[in-house]
Design an enzyme around this catalytic site. Structure first.
Site, mmCIF file in Angstrom:
data_model
loop_
_atom_site.group_PDB
_atom_site.id
_atom_site.type_symbol
_atom_site.label_atom_id
_atom_site.label_comp_id
_atom_site.label_asym_id
_atom_site.label_seq_id
_atom_site.Cartn_x
_atom_site.Cartn_y
_atom_site.Cartn_z
ATOM 1 N N HIS A 372 4.037 1.880 6.243
ATOM 2 C CA HIS A 372 2.587 1.810 6.059
ATOM 3 C C HIS A 372 1.957 3.054 5.483
ATOM 4 C CE1 HIS A 372 1.404 -2.024 7.915
ATOM 5 N NE2 HIS A 372 2.521 -1.879 8.618
ATOM 6 N N LYS A 563 -14.423 2.649 7.418
ATOM 7 C CA LYS A 563 -12.972 2.803 7.598
ATOM 8 C C LYS A 563 -12.786 4.031 8.473
ATOM 9 C CE LYS A 563 -12.588 3.017 3.035
ATOM 10 N NZ LYS A 563 -11.437 2.172 2.716
ATOM 11 N N ARG A 564 -11.559 4.267 8.957
ATOM 12 C CA ARG A 564 -11.328 5.472 9.729
ATOM 13 C C ARG A 564 -11.765 6.697 8.908
ATOM 14 N NH1 ARG A 564 -8.520 5.071 14.682
ATOM 15 N NH2 ARG A 564 -8.904 7.310 14.693
ATOM 16 N N LYS A 569 -9.296 9.534 2.650
ATOM 17 C CA LYS A 569 -10.206 8.433 2.312
ATOM 18 C C LYS A 569 -11.488 8.947 1.632
ATOM 19 C CE LYS A 569 -8.495 5.340 5.996
ATOM 20 N NZ LYS A 569 -8.263 4.021 5.372
ATOM 21 N N THR A 671 -7.217 -2.756 3.476
ATOM 22 C CA THR A 671 -7.505 -4.182 3.687
ATOM 23 C C THR A 671 -9.012 -4.403 3.768
ATOM 24 O OG1 THR A 671 -7.161 -3.829 6.051
ATOM 25 C CG2 THR A 671 -5.341 -4.839 4.808
ATOM 26 N N LYS A 675 -11.620 -7.592 2.353
ATOM 27 C CA LYS A 675 -12.690 -8.307 3.082
ATOM 28 C C LYS A 675 -13.978 -8.272 2.271
ATOM 29 C CE LYS A 675 -10.638 -6.356 7.225
ATOM 30 N NZ LYS A 675 -10.756 -5.192 8.144
#
Ligand SMILES: *Cc1c(COP(=O)(O)O)cnc(C)c1O
Length: 828
Positions: A372, A563-564, A569, A671, A675
């Site tokens: 992952h 998101k985290r 990110k 992911t 969505k």
């Protein structure tokens, strides 16, 4: 006493196939009266939630029982999905929709004058995961049930799930998530299937009755694993699969000497330490949890689950394991359950007396590993010293696996000592460590990445040596999300419009969503599309107002990054852009500027100092922007607290612009991006993870691309000079100036220095400044597109219409065909 075995025909027979249930409204009332012991007047929402959940559960149970029986009697291959995380969220609405009893449930609640939505708010999220990896496991189980595949999930029933995030003075504060406080109506305890788990102790060689030498693991500290089963309903198909979650309990076998020595209370307390193992989820996403308790959790899950599968095997087939490898598959969700490799070897050899070669053949035929992450800090390594104390027998087995593997490598590449050092399962050094990813690769027949780019980077980078040894093991399975939870159920207005337009087939077969594409050119359809989005924006606005006090503008573009919180990110890039917009407003440069509402949400790992500082910065920047009258009607910004599954269910339908802005090569898949796409948001993103495939599916003209690609990132790092970029670009210069001159921390000087120094550091791994110009320009493009609603809505429709590839049904079909080799088990 009544002896039922001899009472023959007197015993009333119970026909399990008969429908024993009354209409749902009556059942609800019965549960309120008899299960909860209440009167009609005592109908607070929490009671109605319990009564309704009990009622819906009754409707699941017959199918659950039948599915379990079919599963148990089948002689086909089965899959066991092992994961330390299952981020399920809420179960009530999902069950209602999958059972297709929505209207009856509403009717039942109508008697009490409440709406279904109000009652659903009573349910705690099952937050047994950190983020993407755990939510993926939940989407996968949903798709397995939809496809009627014989797949069982195995996880841990954490007493405390992902922490609650509170914001105090702009800073994240963590509070425990006691999600089981009011009970969990979605589980059934199965104490009869309790397993014993061993820890500590030492090993010993003994000669068995057959004259052969065996290893024994003795002097252990034992505890119990008690299973709790949760139903995973398929979509209107009569299938209900199972997620089995293990709870740790103290062994009830006591050492009497210890008690008699006068230390009774101390001895009981000591025993009770065992239940700590399933107490709390580790809240780190994409980083290592090097704690002893975490290793215990991993082994606890693996040993209990493997024992469960082996016990059922022996019940069905006896002690003959020759077909075990052909008829079973264990999918390892990252390396967290990697102990499954040596533990299956141990159980087959020590408990069932197989020889090494037979056990190894079985193990490597049924283990499959999903990677992952490419982030080095997330690659699990356990110290040999810890392993030898906690799991001495497993360490012996790992050493032997390694020895045999390295011998094989040496045969193929004689003289290449360097290669052997590189691929060894043991990282030598001052304190030797076990490389869990390598153990997983060596022990598995399949190794997959989670998006096309990610798998390519694994093959040419992180796992290149292994790819050369076993190219056939490597494959890609691009992630997906369930369109049921993430479109049909969380966006009822869009579901209705889609069903009126192209029917409801897409709910179980997302390929069909492409029938929507021609409607992008239909002006009257676009109008309906816009009206649905507007209603969902209103619902999100109300939610934002309720939880943050900030008022969004209904005509603004809703620009969302949830998101985290993690440096890779790049929430910082988003903040810098917000500061840039604020700077434009301060300078009166607002011509052509689109009104914009920026929403950022996500949890930071409690020990991740930089991520927590980013949360503080987002809150401070938002506070300054929102309180400056000059931003009125142009710009709003919020940090939305406690981001979780149930908030995403409100956020993604109301989002127009989806921020997927990680440094290229760092996000394995993502992911959240999928969505948003399903719900008609346009993506502004880098060529990272599944963004690449989103852009391919939607068409480059329906995606706002910016930034360096993975190859350019590697190239740029060789001579990166962020200060030169800042000095040369007036927009970036001014944004940095506002960030550094105390505008956002007037009363707290210096608190963001760590962040600004990071941005200016030539060794900044995340290259935020390198992508800033390109990001600003892409945002301008997005703004221009938004000012042309016909164009925007067209692009939005085409995004939803091309999201079929991102259904987890497609992903799971590929796992089933290409890794597991399993077929549906239809109901009789
Ligand atoms: C989908 C989801 C994620 C994953 O989001 P990414 O943007 O892919 O990191 C994390 N948390 C929750 C609650 C989610 O629903």
């Amino acid at each position: 006493m009544l002896d039922q075995t001899t009472s023959g025909p007197e015993v009333p027979t119970f026909d399990s196939s008969a429908n024993l249930l009354s209409p749902l409204p009556l059942e609800l009332r019965r549960h309120l009266y008899y299960t909860l012991g209440l009167r009609d007047t005592e109908s607070e929402p929490s009671y109605l939630y319990s009564a309704l959940a009990n009622t819906v559960r009754d409707h699941l149970v017959p199918n659950w029982r039948d599915t379990r029986q079919r599963f148990g009697q089948s002689t086909e291959r089965r899959v066991h999905y092992l994961s330390l995380e299952f981020l399920l969220g809420r179960s009530l609405n999902n069950a209602i929709q999958n059972l297709d009893v929505d209207e009856q449930a509403r009717e039942a609640l109508h008697q009490y004058g409440v709406s279904l939505e109000e009652i659903e708010e009573e349910e705690h999220d099952a937050g047994l995961g950190n983020g993407g990896l755990g939510r993926l496991a939940a989407c996968f189980l949903d798709s397995c049930a939809n496809l009627q595949l014989p797949v069982a999930g195995y996880g841990i029933r954490y007493e405390f799930g992902m922490f609650h995030q509170l914001i105090e003075h702009g800073r994240q504060v963590e509070a425990p998530d006691h999600w089981l406080r009011d009970g969990n109506l979605w589980e059934i305890e199965r104490p009869e299937s309790t397993k014993t788990i061993r820890l500590y102790g030492h090993t010993q060689r003994v000669i068995g009755d057959d004259g052969k030498a065996y290893s024994r693991w003795i002097g252990t500290n034992d505890l119990m694993a008690v299973p709790y089963d949760m139903p995973i309903p398929g979509h209107k198909n009569g299938t209900v699969n199972t997620l089995r979650l293990w709870k740790a309990e103290a062994s009830d076998i006591f050492d009497l000497d210890e008690f008699n020595s006068g230390n009774y209370p101390e001895a009981v307390v000591e025993k009770n330490n065992a239940d700590q193992i399933s107490m709390v989820l580790y809240p780190n996403d994409s980083s290592e949890n090097g704690k002893e308790l975490r290793l215990k959790q991993q082994y606890f899950l693996v040993s209990a689950s493997l024992q469960d599968v082996l016990e059922k095997w022996v019940d069905q087939y006896g002690e003959d394991f020759s077909d075990f490898g052909r008829l079973n598959c264990f999918q390892l969700n990252d390396t967290h359950p990697a102990c499954a490799v040596p533990e299956l070897m141990r159980l087959l050899m020590d408990e069932h007396h197989l020889e090494w070669d037979a056990a190894w053949q079985i193990t490597t035929r049924c283990m499959a590993y999903t990677n992952h992450t490419l982030l080095p800090e997330a690659l699990e390594r356990w110290s040999v010293a810890l392993f030898s104390r906690l799991l001495p027998r497993l360490l012996e087995i790992i050493y032997e696996i390694n020895e045999r593997f390295l011998t094989q490598v040496a045969k193929k590449h004689p003289g290449d000592i360097e290669l052997r050092r590189r691929v060894s399962l043991i990282e030598e050094g001052h304190e030797p460590h076990i490389r869990m990813a390598y153990l997983s690769i060596v022990g598995s027949f399949s190794v997959n990445g989670v998006a096309a780019l990610h798998t390519e980077l694994l093959k040419e980078g992180l796992f290149a040596d292994f790819y050369h040894i076993w190219p056939e093991k490597f494959n890609n399975k691009t992630n997906g999300v369930t369109q049921r939870r993430w479109l049909a159920y969380c966006n009822p207005k869009l579901r209705k419009l889609l069903c009126e337009t192209i029917g409801s087939g897409w709910e179980s077969d997302m390929e069909q969503i492409k029938q929507l594409a021609p409607y992008a050119d239909d002006a009257s359809f676009r109008q309906k599309w816009r009206a649905v989005k507007q209603a969902n924006k209103q619902r999100l606005m109300d939610h934002v107002k309720e939880h943050t006090g900030v008022e969004f503008m209904p005509n603004a573009v809703f620009d969302v990054q949830v998101k985290r919180i993690h440096e890779y990110k790049r929430q910082l890039l988003n903040v810098l852009h917000a500061i840039h917009l604020y700077d434009r407003i301060l300078r009166g440069d607002t011509k052509g500027m689109v009104p914009r509402c920026i929403l950022i949400g996500g949890k930071a790992a409690p020990g991740y100092h930089v991520a927590k500082l980013i949360v503080k910065l987002i809150n401070n920047v938002a506070a300054v922007i929102n309180s400056d009258p000059r931003t009125e009607g142009l710009l709003r910004m919020v940090f939305f607290p406690n981001y979780r599954v149930s908030t995403m269910e409100i956020i993604c339908p109301g989002t127009e612009l989806s921020e997927q802005i990680s440094t290229a090569g760092k996000e394995a898949s993502g992911t959240g991006n999928m969505k948003f796409m399903m719900n008609g948001a346009l993506t502004i993103g880098t060529l990272d993870g599944a963004n690449i495939e989103i852009r391919e599916q939607a068409g480059a003209e329906n995606f706002f691309l910016f930034g360096l690609d993975a190859a350019e990132v590697a190239e740029t790092k060789r001579a990166y000079d962020p200060n030169a970029i800042i000095a040369a670009d007036p927009d970036i210069y001014r944004a940095m100036e506002l960030l550094e001159n105390g505008t956002f921390n007037e009363t707290e000087p210096g608190i963001f220095d760590l962040l600004t120094k990071g941005l200016r550091n030539p060794h900044d791994q995340w290259l935020t400044i390198a992508d800033m110009r390109s990001f600003i320009d892409a945002q301008v493009e997005a703004g221009k597109a938004y000012l042309d609603p016909e164009k925007w809505d067209r692009m939005s429709i085409l995004n939803t219409a091309s999201s079929g590839w991102f259904s987890s049904d497609r992903t799971i079909q590929q796992y089933a065909d290409e890794i597991w080799g399993v077929k549906p088990l239809q109901n009789s």
